[in-house]
Design a protein around this motif. Structure first.
Motif, PDB file in Angstrom:
ATOM      1  N   PRO A 474       0.832  -1.222   0.000  1.00  0.00           N
ATOM      2  CA  PRO A 474       0.000   0.000   0.000  1.00  0.00           C
ATOM      3  C   PRO A 474       0.861   1.264   0.000  1.00  0.00           C
ATOM      4  CG  PRO A 474      -0.045  -1.089   2.140  1.00  0.00           C
ATOM      5  CD  PRO A 474       0.624  -2.032   1.214  1.00  0.00           C
ATOM      6  N   VAL A 475       0.340   2.309  -0.665  1.00  0.00           N
ATOM      7  CA  VAL A 475       1.081   3.567  -0.834  1.00  0.00           C
ATOM      8  C   VAL A 475       0.274   4.711  -0.251  1.00  0.00           C
ATOM      9  CG1 VAL A 475       2.211   5.124  -2.460  1.00  0.00           C
ATOM     10  CG2 VAL A 475       2.109   2.671  -2.945  1.00  0.00           C
ATOM     11  N   GLU A 476       0.937   5.558   0.507  1.00  0.00           N
ATOM     12  CA  GLU A 476       0.330   6.774   1.048  1.00  0.00           C
ATOM     13  C   GLU A 476       1.051   7.972   0.458  1.00  0.00           C
ATOM     14  OE1 GLU A 476      -0.174   9.147   5.305  1.00  0.00           O
ATOM     15  OE2 GLU A 476       0.563   7.080   5.272  1.00  0.00           O
ATOM     16  N   VAL A 477       0.304   9.013   0.104  1.00  0.00           N
ATOM     17  CA  VAL A 477       0.879  10.204  -0.525  1.00  0.00           C
ATOM     18  C   VAL A 477       0.725  11.391   0.415  1.00  0.00           C
ATOM     19  CG1 VAL A 477       0.841  11.746  -2.508  1.00  0.00           C
ATOM     20  CG2 VAL A 477       0.294   9.316  -2.808  1.00  0.00           C
ATOM     21  N   ILE A 478       1.841  12.075   0.679  1.00  0.00           N
ATOM     22  CA  ILE A 478       1.828  13.310   1.467  1.00  0.00           C
ATOM     23  C   ILE A 478       2.332  14.424   0.558  1.00  0.00           C
ATOM     24  CG2 ILE A 478       2.726  14.502   3.493  1.00  0.00           C
ATOM     25  CD1 ILE A 478       3.074  11.836   4.849  1.00  0.00           C
ATOM     26  N   GLU A 479       1.519  15.469   0.370  1.00  0.00           N
ATOM     27  CA  GLU A 479       1.862  16.563  -0.540  1.00  0.00           C
ATOM     28  C   GLU A 479       2.414  17.755   0.236  1.00  0.00           C
ATOM     29  OE1 GLU A 479      -1.457  17.593  -2.911  1.00  0.00           O
ATOM     30  OE2 GLU A 479      -1.593  15.631  -3.907  1.00  0.00           O
ATOM     31  N   PHE A 480       3.429  18.378  -0.331  1.00  0.00           N
ATOM     32  CA  PHE A 480       4.029  19.577   0.250  1.00  0.00           C
ATOM     33  C   PHE A 480       4.065  20.663  -0.820  1.00  0.00           C
ATOM     34  CE2 PHE A 480       5.697  16.236   2.926  1.00  0.00           C
ATOM     35  CZ  PHE A 480       5.648  16.785   4.201  1.00  0.00           C
ATOM     36  N   LYS A 481       3.667  21.863  -0.438  1.00  0.00           N
ATOM     37  CA  LYS A 481       3.742  22.983  -1.360  1.00  0.00           C
ATOM     38  C   LYS A 481       5.148  23.578  -1.399  1.00  0.00           C
ATOM     39  CE  LYS A 481      -1.115  24.271  -0.853  1.00  0.00           C
ATOM     40  NZ  LYS A 481      -2.064  25.345  -0.477  1.00  0.00           N
ATOM     41  N   ASP A 482       5.972  23.158  -0.445  1.00  0.00           N
ATOM     42  CA  ASP A 482       7.343  23.659  -0.366  1.00  0.00           C
ATOM     43  C   ASP A 482       8.306  22.620  -0.932  1.00  0.00           C
ATOM     44  OD1 ASP A 482       6.173  25.754   1.009  1.00  0.00           O
ATOM     45  OD2 ASP A 482       6.539  24.827   2.973  1.00  0.00           O
ATOM     46  N   TYR A 483       9.531  23.082  -1.182  1.00  0.00           N
ATOM     47  CA  TYR A 483      10.571  22.167  -1.660  1.00  0.00           C
ATOM     48  C   TYR A 483      11.166  21.430  -0.460  1.00  0.00           C
ATOM     49  CZ  TYR A 483      14.661  20.404  -4.079  1.00  0.00           C
ATOM     50  OH  TYR A 483      15.612  19.588  -4.610  1.00  0.00           O
ATOM     51  N   VAL A 484      11.446  20.146  -0.608  1.00  0.00           N
ATOM     52  CA  VAL A 484      11.969  19.304   0.475  1.00  0.00           C
ATOM     53  C   VAL A 484      13.384  18.856   0.110  1.00  0.00           C
ATOM     54  CG1 VAL A 484      11.648  17.207   1.835  1.00  0.00           C
ATOM     55  CG2 VAL A 484       9.652  18.526   1.080  1.00  0.00           C
ATOM     56  N   VAL A 499      13.203  18.127   6.052  1.00  0.00           N
ATOM     57  CA  VAL A 499      13.531  19.551   6.035  1.00  0.00           C
ATOM     58  C   VAL A 499      12.853  20.149   4.812  1.00  0.00           C
ATOM     59  CG1 VAL A 499      15.358  21.266   5.841  1.00  0.00           C
ATOM     60  CG2 VAL A 499      15.747  19.194   7.175  1.00  0.00           C
ATOM     61  N   SER A 500      12.079  21.207   4.992  1.00  0.00           N
ATOM     62  CA  SER A 500      11.424  21.889   3.869  1.00  0.00           C
ATOM     63  C   SER A 500      11.677  23.388   3.975  1.00  0.00           C
ATOM     64  CB  SER A 500       9.917  21.604   3.863  1.00  0.00           C
ATOM     65  OG  SER A 500       9.312  22.080   5.051  1.00  0.00           O
ATOM     66  N   SER A 501      11.471  24.080   2.856  1.00  0.00           N
ATOM     67  CA  SER A 501      11.707  25.523   2.862  1.00  0.00           C
ATOM     68  C   SER A 501      10.824  26.205   1.822  1.00  0.00           C
ATOM     69  CB  SER A 501      13.180  25.821   2.568  1.00  0.00           C
ATOM     70  OG  SER A 501      13.416  27.219   2.533  1.00  0.00           O
ATOM     71  N   VAL A 515      18.990  31.415   5.327  1.00  0.00           N
ATOM     72  CA  VAL A 515      17.759  30.801   4.826  1.00  0.00           C
ATOM     73  C   VAL A 515      17.029  30.115   5.977  1.00  0.00           C
ATOM     74  CG1 VAL A 515      16.799  29.109   3.219  1.00  0.00           C
ATOM     75  CG2 VAL A 515      18.808  30.464   2.565  1.00  0.00           C
ATOM     76  N   LYS A 516      15.718  30.281   6.024  1.00  0.00           N
ATOM     77  CA  LYS A 516      14.881  29.665   7.053  1.00  0.00           C
ATOM     78  C   LYS A 516      14.312  28.342   6.537  1.00  0.00           C
ATOM     79  CE  LYS A 516      15.151  33.037  10.098  1.00  0.00           C
ATOM     80  NZ  LYS A 516      15.708  32.855  11.454  1.00  0.00           N
ATOM     81  N   TYR A 517      14.240  27.349   7.438  1.00  0.00           N
ATOM     82  CA  TYR A 517      13.720  26.027   7.098  1.00  0.00           C
ATOM     83  C   TYR A 517      12.641  25.620   8.094  1.00  0.00           C
ATOM     84  CZ  TYR A 517      17.995  25.634   4.290  1.00  0.00           C
ATOM     85  OH  TYR A 517      19.007  25.837   3.390  1.00  0.00           O
ATOM     86  N   ASN A 518      11.846  24.638   7.686  1.00  0.00           N
ATOM     87  CA  ASN A 518      10.870  24.008   8.568  1.00  0.00           C
ATOM     88  C   ASN A 518      11.256  22.546   8.763  1.00  0.00           C
ATOM     89  OD1 ASN A 518       9.306  26.415   8.518  1.00  0.00           O
ATOM     90  ND2 ASN A 518       8.357  25.741   6.605  1.00  0.00           N
ATOM     91  N   LEU A 537       8.405  22.233  13.444  1.00  0.00           N
ATOM     92  CA  LEU A 537       9.310  23.273  13.922  1.00  0.00           C
ATOM     93  C   LEU A 537       9.451  24.305  12.816  1.00  0.00           C
ATOM     94  CD1 LEU A 537      12.098  20.948  15.412  1.00  0.00           C
ATOM     95  CD2 LEU A 537      10.096  21.875  16.589  1.00  0.00           C
ATOM     96  N   ASP A 538       9.028  25.523  13.114  1.00  0.00           N
ATOM     97  CA  ASP A 538       8.974  26.559  12.090  1.00  0.00           C
ATOM     98  C   ASP A 538      10.124  27.542  12.265  1.00  0.00           C
ATOM     99  OD1 ASP A 538       8.038  27.939   9.948  1.00  0.00           O
ATOM    100  OD2 ASP A 538       6.495  29.036  11.037  1.00  0.00           O
ATOM    101  N   GLY A 539      10.639  28.044  11.127  1.00  0.00           N
ATOM    102  CA  GLY A 539      11.634  29.100  11.163  1.00  0.00           C
ATOM    103  C   GLY A 539      12.990  28.670  11.697  1.00  0.00           C
ATOM    104  N   LYS A 540      13.377  27.420  11.479  1.00  0.00           N
ATOM    105  CA  LYS A 540      14.682  26.941  11.936  1.00  0.00           C
ATOM    106  C   LYS A 540      15.756  27.272  10.891  1.00  0.00           C
ATOM    107  CE  LYS A 540      14.847  24.760  15.207  1.00  0.00           C
ATOM    108  NZ  LYS A 540      14.958  25.119  16.638  1.00  0.00           N
ATOM    109  N   ILE A 541      17.004  27.298  11.336  1.00  0.00           N
ATOM    110  CA  ILE A 541      18.106  27.509  10.395  1.00  0.00           C
ATOM    111  C   ILE A 541      18.852  26.205  10.121  1.00  0.00           C
ATOM    112  CG2 ILE A 541      18.421  29.926  11.000  1.00  0.00           C
ATOM    113  CD1 ILE A 541      20.717  29.077  12.816  1.00  0.00           C
ATOM    114  N   ALA A 542      18.446  25.119  10.797  1.00  0.00           N
ATOM    115  CA  ALA A 542      19.078  23.816  10.580  1.00  0.00           C
ATOM    116  C   ALA A 542      18.659  23.265   9.222  1.00  0.00           C
ATOM    117  CB  ALA A 542      18.688  22.853  11.685  1.00  0.00           C
TER     118      ALA A 542
END
Length: 755
Positions: A474-484, A499-501, A515-518, A537-542
């Motif tokens: 089985p396959v599950e799909v998670i969509e992100f509007k940001d680049y990962v 990590v997304s941004s 650059v800020k990452y999530n 976690l929002d606004g991280k630099i990691a």
């Protein structure tokens, strides 16, 4: 006059001279027209010690032999097997001839089949030409041929002796300038050099290019301009061929081990030459004319022999021109049974080991294929494989959209080539594969572009999550509007982090801009069977994720920035009070500590998951080369800035030999073991304190002795000058002043303010 008439007229001495001249003439003719027993039979092998059977069992014997040859990686057709027959006894003669298509395949078969077990018999394989050559060796009974010498047996050291450390410590390697040192990582970061015969282990030959540990930690690999050296044993040094294995490959730059450490791939940008007349004997013996122009070499480590060489890959054209060669180009199956490489756009070539012949003698044709990755095997899979019940190996690959055909991700089993699962994808720019280390889950990170966009540059991302152990995958799909840019599975677990941004400055490379990452954590919901978000976690630099090899703990680091160098330590199962433990997902995700390592370029956990190392390599133009060691709670234990520092490498460990029942028993009795460990920790601290106190006392004694000597010399000098004067030795301890501060209350006034 005939020759015989000439001989009759000669004296006896003249006749002897004449016969000697004839013999010399015959010898010249024999040498000129001598038949080379090797020429024309390079592809023919002789297999001895075959069971003697009658006509009725002949076909069955041939079938069983072919099965054995195929399993060993040296398949052969029935028509290429010749079995000599004894007509009088109506049986075979106990040996057969194998004819392979070329000499290379015959050499591979010789290495694979010689000494193989066949029922109660052991097969002995030789080249056809060697039989004649060895039979005509001009030696007496019991003598060795000229130039041969009997080698004395040399017992090898235990290759995994470092695992027997009584304190269970791990080892790490540091490479600074041209100096390489190996250390024991003790409690609280106390480093102790690995010693041999009482001296710290060092080798000036290690620091020529760079170093690398093998996947299980057995070998330390040093790269040199002439080839690769593998060092092993408790001394990581010793006689060539005993504790050191050498693989000659001029100009080697990259290497890659197989997962079980049986094989090795080396690459050099300089193609191999024809070394037939080269003065270096090692090059002449290692490579033949057929290897000329090749750059990849596949080695059998234990046999120290070349299995096969490959030519350079043609550069793949991308949107911005030719793409850089991917590494590793060759990819091993988890059980060392196969090695494969992708032929971009046409198919995947799978080679069987150790014979290095193509699986089913042909590549797997897959039009448009771009990349693939083997599925890892779990501990259960390896146990089942040993019991003869294991499943086939498998890999995942993807093909892009073409001619109204959607892009597709597929999982194929090997060697059957059956498609186990396929999934269609749309608007795909690129796909990357992330297997969980036990092969339970697969994430396909699909970088996508807008449907009507002119540029194919990825702007958002999908995660296609395959649950491989369940029926029908089985396959599950998670969509992100940001680049990962980063994804990482928890080892041994069912969680992952990404990590997304959506920062517009991402990928621009603007100096001075942070650059800020999530950061997001996901976990499998056992009830629903889907992955759910447990922490954001929002606004991280990691921008870098590194899971502990034991799971649960994760480090977040900022690497590649010129302004920020943060390292954060997180615990996903942190519980203060077990009585108040909550089952709410994400409630226990806690940051334990944060720190900074100025100029950080690399980060890695030790095999135990108790310590983390961050390093700054001079190879990457860091402002402050050196390394730091932290515990899993985020406390910095070691900080070592070192000029011209290059590498920090933890020594890998093989899988535990404990069974699941033994591991459960250890966990159950952990409190009893903890007391022992606490006592050892206390003893270590006391020993450290006692050592420091003793060192201080030695320093004071040395100072007093030095002062006394100098006072005596001063007194003698004054006596010589007639100005003898005793210089008192001042004891500063007697001059100690004690101050006492007394506070006296003179007056106390209370003032009331009415509002």
């Amino acid at each position: 006059m005939s020759e015989f008439e000439k001989i009759e007229g000669l004296t006896e001495e003249e006749q002897l001279d004449f016969e000697a001249e004839l013999q010399e003439g015959y010898a010249d003719i024999e040498d000129k027209y001598a038949v080379d027993t090797q020429q024309g039979f390079e592809n023919v092998l002789v297999v001895d010690n075959i069971p003697v059977i009658d006509e009725g069992k002949k076909q069955k014997l041939v079938d069983r032999l072919r099965q054995l040859f195929a399993k060993a990686g040296a398949p052969i057709e029935e028509d290429d097997i010749s079995m000599p027959w004894d007509d009088k006894a109506a049986t075979n003669k106990g040996f057969i001839f194998l004819t392979y298509p070329d000499a290379q395949q015959a050499e591979n078969a010789l290495r694979a089949l010689d000494g193989a077990s066949f029922g109660k018999s052991t097969l002995y394989v030789n080249r056809f030409g060697d039989i004649e050559r060895y039979a005509n060796l001009p030696v007496g009974e019991g003598e060795l041929p000229t130039g041969w010498r009997e080698k004395a047996f040399v017992e090898k050291d235990h290759l995994r002796s470092w695992l027997g450390d009584s304190a269970g410590r791990d080892q790490y390697l540091t490479f600074r300038d041209t100096d390489v040192a190996i250390w024991w990582n003790g409690r609280n970061g106390n480093a102790e050099p690995v010693k041999v015969d009482g001296k710290p282990l060092k080798n000036s030959k290690w620091g020529e290019l760079y170093l690398q540990w093998s996947p299980l930690g057995t070998y330390l690999t040093s790269l040199h301009r002439v080839g690769v050296a593998l060092w092993s044993g408790p001394k990581l040094d010793g006689p060539i061929g005993v504790n050191v294995l050498r693989f000659t490959h001029p100009g080697v730059r990259l290497i890659q081990y197989s997962p079980c450490e049986n094989y090795l791939v080396t690459w050099s940008e300089d193609p191999l030459e024809n070394f037939e007349n080269h003065p270096n004997a090692a090059l002449r013996e290692t490579f033949g004319p057929e290897d000329e122009g090749n750059v990849f070499v596949v080695w059998d480590i234990k046999a120290q022999r070349v299995l096969r060489t490959f030519p350079p890959e043609k550069p793949v054209q991308g949107e911005d021109g030719p793409q850089q060669m991917p590494w590793p180009l060759f990819k091993w199956s988890p059980d060392d049974a196969y090695i494969a490489k992708v032929n971009v756009g046409t198919g995947i070539s799978v080679y069987e080991l150790p014979g290095m012949g193509l699986l089913d003698k042909k590549s797997i044709k897959i039009e448009g294929v771009q990349n693939f990755e083997w599925c890892p095997m779990s501990d259960k899979d390896f146990a089942a494989r040993k019991a003869g019940k294991g499943k086939e190996c498998s890999f995942v690959f993807w093909t892009p959209e073409a001619q109204n055909q959607p892009a597709r991700v597929s999982i194929m089993s090997i060697p059957s080539r059956n498609i186990l699962r396929a999934k269609n994808l749309f608007n795909v720019t690129d796909c990357k594969f992330y297997w969980q280390n036990q092969g339970d889950y697969l994430c396909v990170k699909v970088d996508r572009h807008a449907r009507k966009a002119k540029s194919k540059k990825a702007t958002f991302c999908n995660l296609e999550l395959f649950r491989v152990r369940e029926k029908d995958y089985p396959v599950e799909v998670i969509e992100f509007k940001d680049y990962v840019p980063q994804f990482a599975w928890e080892p041994q677990g069912n969680r992952f982090a990404i990590v997304s941004s959506n920062d517009p400055n991402y990928g621009q490379g603007i100096p001075g801009v942070v650059v800020k990452y999530n950061i997001d954590f996901y976990q499998l919901d056992q009830k629903k069977g889907d992955f759910i978000a447990i922490k954001h976690l929002d606004g991280k630099i990691a921008n870098t994720l590194v899971w502990s090899p034991r799971g649960r703990h994760i480090a977040l680091a900022t690497i590649g920035s010129s302004q920020k160098f943060d390292v954060e330590f997180w615990d996903l199962d942190f519980v203060v009070d077990e009585r108040r433990e909550t089952s709410e997902p994400g409630a226990n995700v806690t940051m334990l500590a944060s720190g900074e390592h100025y100029g950080i370029t690399d980060i890695a956990w030790d095999p135990s998951g108790r310590y983390l190392a961050t390093s700054a390599s001079a190879w990457r133009q860091t402002p402050e080369p050196g390394y730091c060691i932290w515990d899993f709670k985020g406390q910095q234990l070691v900080h070592q800035p070192q000029d011209r520092f290059k590498q920090f490498l933890w020594r890998n460990r093989p899988a535990t030999l404990l069974s699941k029942d033994q591991i459960k028993k250890v966990r159950k009795e952990l409190k009893e073991y903890s007391r022992t460990f606490d006592e050892e920790d206390a003893a270590e601290e006391n020993r450290g304190s006692a050592e420091k106190l003793a060192q201080r006392q030695r320093d004071i004694s040395e100072w007093n002795a030095w002062r006394s000597r100098n006072n005596k010399k001063l007194s003698e000098r004054r006596s010589e000058l007639g100005k003898e004067k005793k210089v008192p030795i001042v004891n500063h301890q007697d001059d100690e002043k004690v101050e006492e501060i007394v506070e006296e209350l003179i007056d106390e006034t209370e003032e009331v303010v009415v509002g």
